[in-house]
Structures are given as structure tokens and as C-alpha cells.
Design a protein around this motif. Sequence first.
Motif, short mmCIF file in Angstrom:
data_model
loop_
_atom_site.label_atom_id
_atom_site.label_comp_id
_atom_site.label_asym_id
_atom_site.label_seq_id
_atom_site.Cartn_x
_atom_site.Cartn_y
_atom_site.Cartn_z
N ALA A 130 0.85 -1.61 0.16
CA ALA A 130 0.18 0.08 -0.64
C ALA A 130 0.64 1.44 0.05
O ALA A 130 1.48 2.11 0.51
N LEU A 131 0.94 1.53 -1.23
CA LEU A 131 2.20 2.65 -0.70
C LEU A 131 1.73 3.89 -2.85
O LEU A 131 1.15 2.89 -3.19
N PRO A 132 1.71 5.03 -2.68
CA PRO A 132 1.08 5.53 -3.45
C PRO A 132 1.93 5.37 -5.02
O PRO A 132 3.15 5.12 -4.39
N ASP A 133 0.86 5.43 -5.70
CA ASP A 133 2.40 5.54 -7.71
C ASP A 133 2.61 6.63 -7.39
O ASP A 133 2.33 7.03 -8.75
N ARG A 134 4.41 6.84 -7.03
CA ARG A 134 4.70 7.99 -7.18
C ARG A 134 6.58 7.50 -6.46
O ARG A 134 6.09 6.36 -6.13
N GLU A 135 6.87 8.10 -6.94
CA GLU A 135 8.29 8.24 -6.94
C GLU A 135 8.63 7.65 -5.46
O GLU A 135 8.19 9.29 -4.95
N VAL A 136 9.05 7.31 -4.65
CA VAL A 136 9.08 7.41 -2.64
C VAL A 136 10.59 7.24 -2.30
O VAL A 136 11.16 6.63 -2.98
N ARG A 137 10.94 8.14 -1.47
CA ARG A 137 12.70 8.17 -0.54
C ARG A 137 12.05 6.67 0.15
O ARG A 137 11.20 6.71 1.05
N VAL A 138 13.23 5.77 0.38
CA VAL A 138 13.08 4.91 1.29
C VAL A 138 14.40 4.98 1.80
O VAL A 138 15.15 5.24 1.68
N LEU A 139 14.23 5.06 3.35
CA LEU A 139 14.67 5.23 4.26
C LEU A 139 14.70 3.82 4.98
O LEU A 139 13.93 3.41 5.85
N PHE A 172 20.23 2.89 4.33
CA PHE A 172 19.58 2.70 2.78
C PHE A 172 19.14 4.05 3.18
O PHE A 172 18.10 4.05 3.93
N ASN A 173 19.20 4.69 2.14
CA ASN A 173 18.25 6.12 2.00
C ASN A 173 18.75 6.38 0.36
O ASN A 173 19.79 6.31 0.01
N ARG A 174 17.77 5.78 -0.33
CA ARG A 174 17.71 6.22 -1.78
C ARG A 174 16.08 6.06 -2.40
O ARG A 174 14.70 5.34 -1.89
N PRO A 175 15.50 7.10 -3.65
CA PRO A 175 14.58 6.87 -4.15
C PRO A 175 14.48 5.84 -4.76
O PRO A 175 15.04 6.20 -5.63
N CYS A 176 13.18 5.50 -4.45
CA CYS A 176 12.60 4.55 -5.77
C CYS A 176 10.81 4.15 -6.00
O CYS A 176 10.33 5.20 -5.90
N ARG A 177 11.03 3.55 -7.05
CA ARG A 177 9.88 3.13 -7.35
C ARG A 177 8.86 2.58 -6.44
O ARG A 177 9.61 1.73 -5.96
N ALA A 178 7.57 3.00 -6.25
CA ALA A 178 6.76 1.78 -4.80
C ALA A 178 6.82 0.93 -5.32
O ALA A 178 6.63 0.05 -3.65
#
Length: 246
Positions: free
Chosen positions: A206-215, A224-230
Amino acid sequence: MRDGTINLAGVSTAYEGSDRPVIRDISFTITPGEFVVVGGPNGAGKTTLLETVNGMLPITRGRATVCGLDVASRGYEIRRRVGYVIQNFAFDPLAPFTVRDVVMMGRYGLLGYGRRPGEEDRKIAREVMALLGIEDLAGRPIGKLSGGQQQKVLIAQSLVKRPDVLLLDEPFSNLDLGTRDFICGVLDGIADEGCTIMMVSHAFDALPDREVRVLVMNDGHLIFNRPCRADEVEDHVRTLSGGHHA
Ligand SMILES: Nc1ncnc2c1ncn2[C@@H]1O[C@H](COP(=O)(O)OP(=O)(O)OP(=O)(O)O)[C@@H](O)[C@H]1O
Ligand SMILES: [Mg+2]
């Protein structure tokens, strides 16, 4: 002016009364309107990270700013501009408040001591309740609602602050899939309006359909710290948490 920037530079924080830092040497920058998902195993320091950003814990090393304000000295102002939906909160079944009361409590900190909410505050509360689909519950006692309904009310309570940053700690933990998707859509819209979202979650379906930053936190460290596709998030977190992220 909205400024939901979050900046941590070499930050360690301890709980009061303890010398031992729980999160250590954390550095990252989050820009306004970013959608951040925080993962990692139980006890990794995810809640501690949110409480650090919200200026609730003593910083033992490094420097943190939120909305351009120094966390160590401006915590009170920061908390007026940050909404924080805490983990596993449940109301007493006999709590003598209606849903409307609980949502309105989110405005009190902005009004100042002794001031009563006015028409503008009531209008914002109505708008936010409509956004979350809880306007029909407005007159109901909060303690008699389901866990999922209470969760929506708590999110509404944070949103009436019109925050620059919204922190959510496992907001999906007792929600069904349909409700998770609905709330995700609401949060997506809030981020589009420029509010920074920082959400601890294990519900990577359940994540929005957008790029999210994952920590990803592990044992008090940010690993870990990086923008990812959902749709990549679940794999990253699973790999980094050694295949186990209860
Ligand atoms: N109030 C507190 N006082 C002292 N230590 C605490 C306190 N709250 C948490 N801790 C400790 O800090 C560490 C990180 O806890 P935290 O609650 O941030 O983990 P978490 O990643 O949110 O875990 P979970 O997935 O179980 O919610 C744990 O070792 C925990 O025991
Ligand atoms: Mg936690």
C-alpha cells in the motif's frame, strides 16, 4: 510559506535518563513534498527517528533542522508545524469525546492557550473529515469506533494543523486493504500539495503510485537512503532486513 525540509547531520539521540544513544550518526536531507517510507525490523529505531524529527528527544550529537528550525532549541515551534500520528494509539472506550472534538484538538495548539476554535477552524475540520470520509462519524463517541475508524480520525487530527510535515508511525497496522489504499490516496494528495510525508510502514503493498524515498533503519543506523519506485520498495527493504521485517 510551507517548508517541510528535514535535515539531519550526524545526529544521535538518546532517551531521557540514558547515556546510550538509540539512533546513531544519522544524516539525510528530505525536501518539501517528498514521500518517505521508513522501514527496518522491530527495535531498529524507526519510532525514535520520527520522535527525533518531531523534537521530542535530546540530541546527543550532530545537528537537525526541520522546517528550517533547529530541533534542539525550537522543538515547540516545530511541533506546531508537524503532524505526528503515533504508533498503536487506541482510545479508551469511555473517552468522553466525539470524533469532531478529537479532530478539533489538532487545532488547539495553533490557537493558543484558552482560545476557542472559531468558524475558520470548524470549516477546516469539516473539510478534513470529508477528505478522510469520516464526516458521517462526526458526532459519534471516539471510543466506540473501530480501530480503523479511529486511525482515520487521528490522521484527520494531524491534518487540521495544515502541517508542513506529516509523520505517521505504522498507520496501516489495523487497516484492511481497501482502507489502506484509500488513505494512501489521501496522503498522495497531501504530498502533492507540498506537505512532506514520513511514514513508517511494513505495508509495502500500500504505497502511492509515485517515487518514494526509502530509508531503512537497522540497529539504530540508517543503512539505506534512496529514491525508489513504489513497486521496488518491498524488495529493497526485505533484502536489507535480512528477509525478515516483521
Ligand atoms: N522510552 C524509551 N526509553 C528507552 N529506550 C527506548 C524507549 N523507547 C524505545 N526504546 C529503545 O529504542 C530502541 C528503538 O526503539 P523504536 O521504538 O525506535 O523501534 P522501532 O523501529 O520503532 O520498532 P517497532 O517496529 O517495534 O515499532 C529499542 O531498543 C527500544 O528498546
Ligand atoms: Mg516503532
